[in-house]
Design a protein around this motif. Sequence first.
Motif, mmCIF file in Angstrom:
data_model
loop_
_atom_site.group_PDB
_atom_site.id
_atom_site.type_symbol
_atom_site.label_atom_id
_atom_site.label_comp_id
_atom_site.label_asym_id
_atom_site.label_seq_id
_atom_site.Cartn_x
_atom_site.Cartn_y
_atom_site.Cartn_z
ATOM 1 N N PRO A 166 45.052 43.774 27.851
ATOM 2 C CA PRO A 166 45.428 42.463 28.486
ATOM 3 C C PRO A 166 45.270 42.599 30.094
ATOM 4 C CG PRO A 166 47.042 43.101 26.737
ATOM 5 C CD PRO A 166 46.201 44.188 26.819
ATOM 6 N N LEU A 167 45.755 43.732 30.670
ATOM 7 C CA LEU A 167 45.632 44.001 32.021
ATOM 8 C C LEU A 167 44.017 43.737 32.381
ATOM 9 C CD1 LEU A 167 47.881 47.174 32.516
ATOM 10 C CD2 LEU A 167 48.279 44.702 32.832
ATOM 11 N N ASP A 168 43.217 44.403 31.626
ATOM 12 C CA ASP A 168 41.564 44.331 31.978
ATOM 13 C C ASP A 168 41.239 42.920 31.891
ATOM 14 O OD1 ASP A 168 41.362 47.305 32.277
ATOM 15 O OD2 ASP A 168 40.715 47.267 30.121
ATOM 16 N N GLU A 169 41.828 41.999 31.011
ATOM 17 C CA GLU A 169 41.538 40.740 30.940
ATOM 18 C C GLU A 169 42.002 39.899 32.122
ATOM 19 O OE1 GLU A 169 42.798 39.011 27.214
ATOM 20 O OE2 GLU A 169 41.893 40.463 26.130
ATOM 21 N N LEU A 170 43.189 40.233 32.623
ATOM 22 C CA LEU A 170 43.741 39.887 33.938
ATOM 23 C C LEU A 170 42.857 40.139 35.162
ATOM 24 C CD1 LEU A 170 47.648 40.150 33.690
ATOM 25 C CD2 LEU A 170 46.368 38.163 33.487
#
Length: 146
Positions: A67-71
């Motif tokens: 999810p952090l990579d997506e952000l």
Amino acid sequence: MNKFITRYFSANQQRLELLYIGFRKYKRSSPEHAQRLFKLFSHDLAQHMQWDQNLIFPLLQAFGESPLDELIHKARAEQQKIRQQVDAVEHLLRKGQESHDDEQRLEYLLSDHFENQEFDLYPACDRLFDTDTVTRLTESLSSSPR
């Protein structure tokens, strides 16, 4: 350090928004003043994005969470569009051509990007970064050239 990252970066985003609003406000009545405001806005926006790229994103990537990579991916894509739009407005201003539509597009891009960061990216930092990380980040921000 409750919400430190969100508050710090949101305050900087508000300052950038005010510079941009000032540029648009004075564009007709005081073109030289407006040009200086846009130049300051452009420079400081680039620095704000560098802080994200060089300081915030690497710290978040170290957590290795999808999810952090997506952000981060979303923020980088938005920043690329913003940079292109800033360049387009700058180009039109240099040529003395009308730039209202491009300025409006830039305003929308900035608004969306700042909102995404304020409500998604920076709260993730506040949630994940410990006091030592926030302190090191603050020291890096303080030592980066303006």
